[in-house]
Each structure stands twice: as structure tokens, then as C-alpha cells.
Scaffold this motif. Sequence first.
Motif, mmCIF file in Angstrom:
data_model
loop_
_atom_site.group_PDB
_atom_site.id
_atom_site.type_symbol
_atom_site.label_atom_id
_atom_site.label_comp_id
_atom_site.label_asym_id
_atom_site.label_seq_id
_atom_site.Cartn_x
_atom_site.Cartn_y
_atom_site.Cartn_z
ATOM 1 N N VAL A 17 0.840 -1.201 0.000
ATOM 2 C CA VAL A 17 0.000 0.000 0.000
ATOM 3 C C VAL A 17 0.874 1.249 0.000
ATOM 4 O O VAL A 17 0.645 2.200 -0.728
ATOM 5 N N ARG A 18 1.927 1.201 0.827
ATOM 6 C CA ARG A 18 2.783 2.378 0.949
ATOM 7 C C ARG A 18 3.504 2.675 -0.367
ATOM 8 O O ARG A 18 3.808 3.821 -0.687
ATOM 9 N N ARG A 19 3.812 1.628 -1.095
ATOM 10 C CA ARG A 19 4.566 1.839 -2.331
ATOM 11 C C ARG A 19 3.698 2.120 -3.529
ATOM 12 O O ARG A 19 4.202 2.316 -4.623
ATOM 13 N N ASN A 20 2.398 2.075 -3.337
ATOM 14 C CA ASN A 20 1.511 2.400 -4.437
ATOM 15 C C ASN A 20 1.252 3.893 -4.407
ATOM 16 O O ASN A 20 0.501 4.378 -3.586
ATOM 17 N N PRO A 21 1.908 4.638 -5.301
ATOM 18 C CA PRO A 21 1.785 6.094 -5.217
ATOM 19 C C PRO A 21 0.337 6.553 -5.351
ATOM 20 O O PRO A 21 -0.031 7.599 -4.842
ATOM 21 N N MET A 22 -0.488 5.757 -6.031
ATOM 22 C CA MET A 22 -1.888 6.160 -6.194
ATOM 23 C C MET A 22 -2.575 6.261 -4.835
ATOM 24 O O MET A 22 -3.517 6.996 -4.662
ATOM 25 N N ILE A 23 -2.113 5.461 -3.894
ATOM 26 C CA ILE A 23 -2.742 5.468 -2.576
ATOM 27 C C ILE A 23 -1.913 6.267 -1.582
ATOM 28 O O ILE A 23 -2.424 7.086 -0.837
ATOM 29 N N ALA A 24 -0.603 6.046 -1.606
ATOM 30 C CA ALA A 24 0.251 6.635 -0.583
ATOM 31 C C ALA A 24 0.238 8.162 -0.612
ATOM 32 O O ALA A 24 0.484 8.804 0.396
ATOM 33 N N ASN A 25 -0.052 8.755 -1.776
ATOM 34 C CA ASN A 25 -0.049 10.207 -1.857
ATOM 35 C C ASN A 25 -1.391 10.821 -1.469
ATOM 36 O O ASN A 25 -1.617 11.996 -1.626
ATOM 37 N N ASP A 26 -2.278 10.008 -0.992
ATOM 38 C CA ASP A 26 -3.605 10.480 -0.633
ATOM 39 C C ASP A 26 -3.902 9.982 0.776
ATOM 40 O O ASP A 26 -4.272 8.835 0.973
ATOM 41 N N GLU A 27 -3.693 10.887 1.752
ATOM 42 C CA GLU A 27 -3.731 10.499 3.164
ATOM 43 C C GLU A 27 -4.975 9.685 3.543
ATOM 44 O O GLU A 27 -4.894 8.650 4.183
ATOM 45 N N ARG A 28 -6.138 10.187 3.095
ATOM 46 C CA ARG A 28 -7.380 9.541 3.514
ATOM 47 C C ARG A 28 -7.479 8.123 2.947
ATOM 48 O O ARG A 28 -7.760 7.163 3.656
#
Lengths: 494, 253
Positions: A17-28
Amino acid sequence: MFEIVKILYRELHYQIVRRNPMIANDERKFKSQLKNATSIKRGVGIQAGTFFFLGLMLAGGVAFAKDELQIGVMFASYAMIPFIFSLYITAVNSSYALSMGLFEPLKALPVKVGSLYLSELLLIDTIPAFTMMLPVVFVILFRHPTAGILALMWAVVGVFLGHTLGLIIYTVFGARTSEGTSRFGALKNLGKLIGVLLFMSIFYVGNYMQNYVREHIETIAPVFVKYSFAYPFSASSIFDPLQSLELLALYATLFGMLYVLTLKKLWGEIVEPTVSSTAVQKGAFKARKLPKVLALTLKDFKVVFRKSSMIAGLLIPVYFVLPQVFMALSRGEFSTMLATGLIFGLGWFSSIGADPVIKIDGKELDFLRTLPLTKKAFILSKSITMSAIPSATALAVIGIAHHYNGGEALYLLPHAFILPMMTSLTAMNYFYRYKGQEIGIPETNMGDIIVIFIIVGILFGIVGAPLLFMHGATGYAVSSAVGMVITGILVGMS
Amino acid sequence: MIEVENLAKTFGVTRAVNGISFKVHDGEIYGLLGPNGSGKSTTMKILAGILKPTAGRVLVDGIDAGRDPLKVKEIVGYVPETPVLYESLTPVEFFNFIGSIRNIPAEKLEERVNRLVEAFELKGYLHKYIGSLSFGTKQKISLISALLHDPRVLIMDESMNGLDPKSARILRELLLEFKSEGRSIVFSTHVLQLAEMICDRVGVIYNGEIIAEGTVDELKEFAHEESLEDVFLKLTESKDEIYTVIQALKESL
Ligand SMILES: Nc1ncnc2c1ncn2[C@@H]1O[C@H](COP(=O)(O)OP(=O)(O)O)[C@@H](O)[C@H]1O
Ligand SMILES: [Mg+2]
């Protein structure tokens, strides 16, 4: 023992999850995803539920199949799906598990670590692939109990085959740590891309196969029978219990052995990694200069193609076109009118690509900010990146239309580039000009995407209007001219 | 030449930089020393045109960094505290990317990269993904990427920490060469010996304010201390505190 697997699972999914920029760059998004992903119950449960639902749709076909032969052939086609899925997930997860040094902290502790942890860890994530087959199995079980039990066994064997092959592929192609650009680099990226595409089109392919099987049952059945020893064709043997059991036993033993061997090898790789044995090219640095905007776009593509999680996001527009294309192909006709509609739809849907494109640069944006880079160059490069895949897909659609209808389809060529570009420019101008963002990662929410959707809809209406009032080449020419003017204005605004 | 006048930067309620002024002349190496959180990185990012000041002004070779950040970025080389690089690119691809964005002529780019790669012994890493390299190697890549456009001003934020002794030595020589060519260099560091060795002048920054400034010798005299380390600890009021902590540790062991 299970305690350790639980921790490993958490860590593995936390890192993914942390390495997926699509998710990691979106705090919520990050927080909510993390909650689900790091718990075995929730993570596997949610996925298993989704896949069970997909399985229900597949089961419909089997429920209404007219005879045993059709059920057998259908089941064999479906058996491909969990196989591919478990192959893909195993290859990806074992690559994560190793590259992230998941087992490093354990090495220093006085616990007896073994390949079994790795095996359990990787098998957990193939459970959803299995649950997908359950509805189909239940339907068969209900109609023909013996065949149903065999179907269940084939489903288990299918997942296990995919899992073992995934391990083998990973051990052969990707187990080395510290990889550089090498001969296999491009191959691996291509493999990833194909994997993602396969995964996304699984359902449509299933649907397509279902129709195809129904129509061509007489010609296909002999093929399935003739090659019945090869998976997944072998799964069509469920109505011949003796042969089916023989085949099952054969597969279980053979792949059981391969599984144990591969796991041992992979475990050896974890305990003592062979570092970078790829022959790295030596030699001096050779400069290759590009215009700014293209350099940015090229960089985007390299990053995307080396991170499979990002490709999936960019391919979303393709996903919308696939069912139409499959349907048209199975009907054996593909009119230019249909192609026109598809290309407009494709261009429109490509607004969804804005989100992944914006998130390609993660923390690296801090680096971009140190460069003398104008916002205009940045917006233009992102627009090109965003429209590349929709444009390529549009070209493919034109290619198909050309195949069925000849030259007429070529009138659409300018649209393949103009429409996705209009959408991309609108989206990027919206985020970086209207919402006044610096070069950075703006917050994107559904509301923004809807606003873009509406604006693009209006612009497309203007471009499409000439096609309604003028026929043939004139209509297309006027329409492209209008599109080019709008694109020009959008470039000017950026 | 860098001129900083009453520079301030606030993040919400945090006053990271609180009205500081200093000058770095051509051909001078200026060291910014201060404990963690004292505002070094924030100051340096403003000097490099990356952050906009809340108040005050920064002139880099006469260009206002707050007003015209693009121009400043063209003449400044900035090396961040921790390297942020595109991990899925190789150094070759990364250098070419920078070359294209900064519009560096191909021959110049080639010559500089090859010289720096040779100096920092990076030849074997040129075609590997940056993400697979060690921290020190990434730091070297980050350093090289800040030098490719032949910057007139160099800003380095604690960028020496991960380097091995040999590379640190090479960097030192490089900085001295830069200096002799009349360029300005600002760098922050925790390695006080290094500051003592190469800085013409140092500024001690604490809680967003410069509390002392001068040559290393001037500072020693001013604080009546033998080494720069003692000067630093005394000025930042940490000396007594450290003594208490050490005493407590000894007793507990
Ligand atoms: N982007 C930011 N948002 C909020 N606070 C920040 C930000 N950057 C720095 N700070 C705060 O400003 C102060 C100075 O930070 P920094 O300049 O990084 O110090 P140093 O580099 O000397 O360790 C610290 O209190 C830090 O928490
Ligand atoms: Mg700092």
C-alpha cells in the motif's frame, strides 16, 4: 507459528500500500486502505467477497447450459481464470516479499524460520481466486454431484498450479536482488503489463468465451477432448470420473514436487541473496537530449511501466472499450459509426486517467521543484502522458474498423489524437490552473472528476456536432478542424 | 553572491525561520550550523527557490529568489538532505532527464557526467535502478545531478553525511575548486570537523535565528572555547544539559 505469518502478512501489505503512489499520496485513501489491507480477515475477506460475486455471474452460464458437454467445456474455460489470477498474485507477491526484505528482521531473532512461512504467506492471497470458482462448483454440484466434487478438486488444483508456476516464474526471472536495466528488464515490464491487462480483461474474456462456446460447441468439443491432459482443457473431464481422477493425481504429484523444490530454492534466495549477477553494461555515459516536455513524458512512462500498480490505473479507459470490442468481434461486424462512438467514449472516459497521471511523481516532486521547470511544460507533459494510452487504444479501434470497412475508417485518425488530448488538457488545466496548484499533487476527488467530465462532454458535443449534420469525409474534416482549434486554445491556456 | 535580509518563514503556527540576515560572498564557503529543527533546511530551500519566504528577501547573484524562482533554479545547484530521486530510473536515464530539462548541451553533459562518475567511482552503477543502490551511492547521484549545469551557486543541506571518507575527500577538493573559481557555496552540516576544515565563515542558527557568525577562530575566541564542537554546544545551550544526561545514564547503568 501463525502469529509470525500474520505479522509477515501485515508487513507485506503495508509495504504494498505504501509503495503504491496512487494510494500513498492520498492520506485519507491511505489510511482506509491500510486498515483493510493489513488484516488477513478483512483483506482476504473483501477480495474473496468481490471474487465470489464475479463467480456468481460466471455460474449463470453453467446453470443454463444445455448438456454435460457444454458444462464441461464451460468449466474448463473458467478454470483458466483462477489459474491466471493465482499465478499473477504469486509472482507479484513473492517479488514484493523478497525485495522488501520481509524476512530480514526474523533472521536476527532466535526463531526457526523456514520456507513454510513463505508458502503460507503467499497462499493466503490466492484464496480469493479460489472463492471465485465456488459458485460455479456449487451449480455443478447441484446438477451433477460427482462432477461437482471433481470440479471442486480441479478448482483447488488450478489455483495450486497457478501458484506453483508463479513461484517458478519468479524464481527463474526475478529472484535476483538489485536489478538493473538488462536484457530481461524490458521482458519483465512487458510481462507485468500483460499480467495487468489479463487480469482486467478476465471477466470479459470469460463472457466472450461463454458466448463463443455456445455458438461453436461442435467444433470446439473435439479440441477439448483431444487435449484433455493439458490444463485447463483437462478440467473438462469432470464427467468422466476415472480419467479425471487419474489426471488430478498426476497433476497433484507432479506439481507438488515442483512446488517443494521451487520453494526450497526461493527460500535459499532469501537466506542468502545472490546479488546482481546480471551483466551490467559498462562504458561511458552517452547523452541523449530531448525537448523538455518530451523528457518529462518519457520519464513518466518509464516510471509507470516499471510499477505495475500504476499501469493498472492508466489502463482504466481501455477497460471501458474492451466489452464493446469483444461484443462487436463476436458478432463479426464493426461499423465506422460504432468506431466513432467508441473513440468519443474512450476520449471522454480518459478523464479518469487524470488521477493516476497526477500521482506518477510521488515524493520525487520535491526533486522536480529544484529544477527550473515552468508550469506550462509540466502541464503539457502530463497531458501527453495522460492521452497516450487512450490514443493508442483509439488507433487500435480504427485498425479494427479499417479491417472490416476499409478506407472510410481512416477519416477518424485525427480524432484518435485530438479527443484524448482535449480531455487531458482540460483535466490538467483544471487541476493546475483553475484550482491554482503549484507543481505538485493536488487533492483529487470524485467531484473534480465529474466537473471535468461535464466540461469535456460539452467540448466533445461541439466537436461531434458536424458529424451529425454533415456526412462522410466533410463531416469528419470539419469535426477535426473544430477539435484542433479547441486543442490549440487549451494549449494556449496551459 | 547571496544576500539574505530579514528572512522569515512560518508553517502554520511554526516559525521555522525567524528574521535572519547573512551574506555569502563570491568565492566563499559559508557553513550553517545548528541543532535539528533549527531552520537550516528551510533556509536553504528558500535560497534555492524551492520555498517562498513569508517575509524578507533573498538575492542570489542579484536575482530575487522569492519573485523569480525559475531564474534562481537555473544558476543554483541544490543538494537536499536526503536524496529524492526517481528510483525506477537508472542514473544514466536520470542524468539525461536533468540534461533535457536544464537544456544542457549534449557534449557538455557527457563530459561532466563522465568526469564526476569517474571521480566518485560510480561507473558500475550507471545502468542499475536507482532504487536498488545504497544510501551513500544515491547521495552521490544526488550530488552529481546538482552539478550538471555548472551552477554558479551551490547549496548543500547536510549532504556529506552518507559519504565514505574517500568520496568526502573528493567532495572537499571539489568544493575548494569551486571556491577558487569564485562561486559561492552554502552548506549545513553536523560534522563540525568538516566545517572547521573548509568553511571561511560559519553562522550558528538556533530556533530560527542566527545567534553567532564569523570565522571559526573568531567564534572560538568569542565563546572562550577550544574546539568548534564546544562552541556549538555552548551557544546552543546544550552543554550543561548533555552533562546532566550523561550523569543520569552513568547512574542508571
Ligand atoms: N513543511 C513543513 N511544514 C511544517 N513545519 C515544517 C515544515 N518544514 C519544516 N518545518 C518545521 O520548521 C522547523 C525547522 O525545520 P528545518 O528547517 O527542517 O530544520 P533543520 O534543517 O535545521 O533540522 C522545524 O520545527 C520543523 O518541524
Ligand atoms: Mg534539515
